[in-house]
Scaffold this active site. Structure first.
Site, PDB file in Angstrom:
ATOM      1  CE  LYS A 156      11.435  18.927 -11.470  1.00  0.00           C
ATOM      2  NZ  LYS A 156      10.272  19.514 -12.097  1.00  0.00           N
ATOM      3  CG  HIS A 174      -1.667  -1.232   1.473  1.00  0.00           C
ATOM      4  ND1 HIS A 174      -2.904  -1.496   0.941  1.00  0.00           N
ATOM      5  CD2 HIS A 174      -1.310  -2.345   2.167  1.00  0.00           C
ATOM      6  CE1 HIS A 174      -3.296  -2.700   1.320  1.00  0.00           C
ATOM      7  NE2 HIS A 174      -2.336  -3.245   2.058  1.00  0.00           N
ATOM      8  CD  GLU A 228       8.578  11.833 -15.469  1.00  0.00           C
ATOM      9  OE1 GLU A 228       7.617  12.600 -15.383  1.00  0.00           O
ATOM     10  OE2 GLU A 228       9.763  12.226 -15.520  1.00  0.00           O
ATOM     11  CB  SER A 274      13.139  21.829 -15.501  1.00  0.00           C
ATOM     12  OG  SER A 274      12.344  22.983 -15.665  1.00  0.00           O
TER      13      SER A 274
END
Ligand code: ARG
Length: 459
Positions: A280, A153, A287, A274
């Site tokens: 970043k 979980h 992804e 970024s």
């Protein structure tokens, strides 16, 4: 190719609508190989002389070379790869070329080409899956002592070795290899000789083609053979499940690479920055891989939907099998390749994973087991440790810091040896059943996989 029956040219729009050459051109090596095998069958049946067979094979090989070199002009007016090659052959060698399509239809021809293509791609995907396993194994081997919380979980559950977590994915990809190997068996059946749907009146020895093309078996029903695309659906399914597995590991990697977890450091080569936020470092590979699951699942839905309403036998709908097939295979191959490269260069931040694993609550189950070993029924033990946890939270005292007298208020069987339980090393060492993450087990598993993967590289 069918000019005898028709008085009017195919409409331009219909040509554009119906062509497949823009995507099935990539079947050309298989089309050439299949046609060479078919010429051998025709020679065996007395339709071609030996010289004619040789002339055809030579012409076809030349065409293949021209395509390899980018010197071949594919014509949309010739619809697909089969007619482009056949027409080029006849242009090259004259009337002998016009004999090649005897006792053959594009229906059995395309079925053969796609099977040959799938066979090669199964081998390649199998190798890439092995490469992926090897890269995970390398990462595990680089950090043999790294510990990490195991989650359910997405809540910290129990401590494990990082290697154990990575080995879970190795098991997963091993099952994918099994599925590729299994689907390969049904791909590896030779359909040529089935003709349009009912074979041919010309006596063909189909075994000649099977032998030339290294097929261990022949299709046994001409109607099924020209319309069967189960093997395409199966391979697309295997690709989509590989994609689902890659998506799961992507999700782990994305979490691990976040500041919140900080468990893993990806190399600069496998991350992007970024354009706006200079700090970043984004896990784009993971992804994108997670994102590509969408098209892989979409391709599976696409092929199943194409097949579901088809009456026997070949229907032109079947031309719609290729784009999802090619896309799934291309997508899975590059995803496996880039992911393997990224994981083999990743680093586990062992101090961070160790700090996360030092969360004392990860050992709550171990305390319950301790009570069980002292004859307390598990349900009672569970309740005792539940209360102990509530106490620990309200008193802001970790399990290690709670004094023995306090422990004994929860159960009189608690003794000083409870503090031995409260160590990650003890907790790991104690988990020694088959499949559990004791350091000895994980080491053995890493060794086992290293040996296995060396031997098991190809299909
Ligand atoms: N391009 C076609 C396909 O991919 C080849 C078979 C065409 N057969 C036919 N009867 N029109 O399915």
């Amino acid at each position: 190719m069918w000019k005898g029956r028709f008085q009017v040219e195919t409409s331009n729009l219909v040509q554009i609508y119906g062509e497949s050459i823009s995507f099935d051109w990539r079947l050309y090596p298989y089309d050439v190989e299949g046609s060479i095998a078919h010429a051998a069958v025709l020679q065996d049946a007395g339709i071609l002389t030996k010289t004619e067979e040789k002339e055809i094979a030579k012409g076809l090989r030349e065409i293949k070379k021209e395509i390899d070199a980018g010197n071949f002009e594919f014509k949309t007016s010739l619809e697909d790869i089969h007619m482009n090659i056949e027409s080029a052959l006849t242009e090259k060698i004259g009337d002998v070329g016009a004999k090649l399509h005897t006792a053959r239809s594009r229906n059995d021809q395309v079925a053969l080409d796609v099977r040959l293509y799938c066979r090669d791609e199964c081998n390649r995907i199998f190798q890439l899956l092995t490469g992926m396993q090897e890269s995970l194994l390398k990462l595990a081997g680089n950090h043999p002592e790294a510990v990490v919380p195991g989650y359910t979980h997405l809540q910290r559950g129990q401590p494990v070795l990082f290697g154990h977590h990575l080995l879970a994915y190795i098991e997963m990809f091993e099952r994918d290899k099994g599925r590729i190997a299994d689907c390969f068996k049904r791909i590896n059946v030779m359909p040529l000789g089935s003709g349009a749907l009912a074979g041919s009146t010309i006596p063909l020895n189909r075994k000649v083609a099977a032998e030339k093309l290294d097929f261990p078996a022949l299709t046994q029903n001409s109607m099924d053979a020209v319309s069967d695309r189960d093997f395409v659906a199966e391979l697309i399914f295997v690709c989509s499940l590989i994609g689902t597995h890659l998506s799961r590991i992507s999700e782990d990697v994305i979490l691990w690479a976040s500041a919140e977890f900080g468990f893993i450091e990806l190399s600069d080569a496998h991350t992007t920055g970024s354009s706006l936020m200079p700090q970043k470092k984004n896990p784009d590979v993971a992804e994108l891989t997670r994102g590509k699951t969408g098209r892989l699942t979409g391709n599976l839905v696409s092929i199943l939907t194409t097949l579901k309403g088809l009456p026997m036998t070949y229907n032109r709908d079947l031309q719609e099998d290729k784009e999802p097939l090619f896309d799934s295979i291309d997508t899975v191959k590059i995803a496996l390749e880039v992911f393997a490269e990224m994981m083999s260069e990743a680093k586990i931040r062992e101090e961070v994973t160790a700090a996360a694993t030092s969360d004392p609550f990860l050992l709550a189950t171990d305390i319950a087991d301790y009570l069980v070993l002292k004859q307390i029924p598990f349900r009672h033990a569970h309740e005792i440790v539940g209360k102990l946890t509530a106490y620990s939270l309200s008193e802001k005292q970790s399990f290690q810091d709670i004094p023995l007298e306090q422990y004994q208020k929860f159960s009189e069987v608690f003794d000083t040896d409870v503090y031995d339980i409260l160590k990650v090393e003890t907790a790991l060492k104690a988990r020694k059943a088959i499949g559990a993450p004791s350091p000895a087990n994980v080491k053995r598993q890493i060794g086992k996989w290293q040996k296995k993967l060396e031997k098991n590289f190809a299909l």
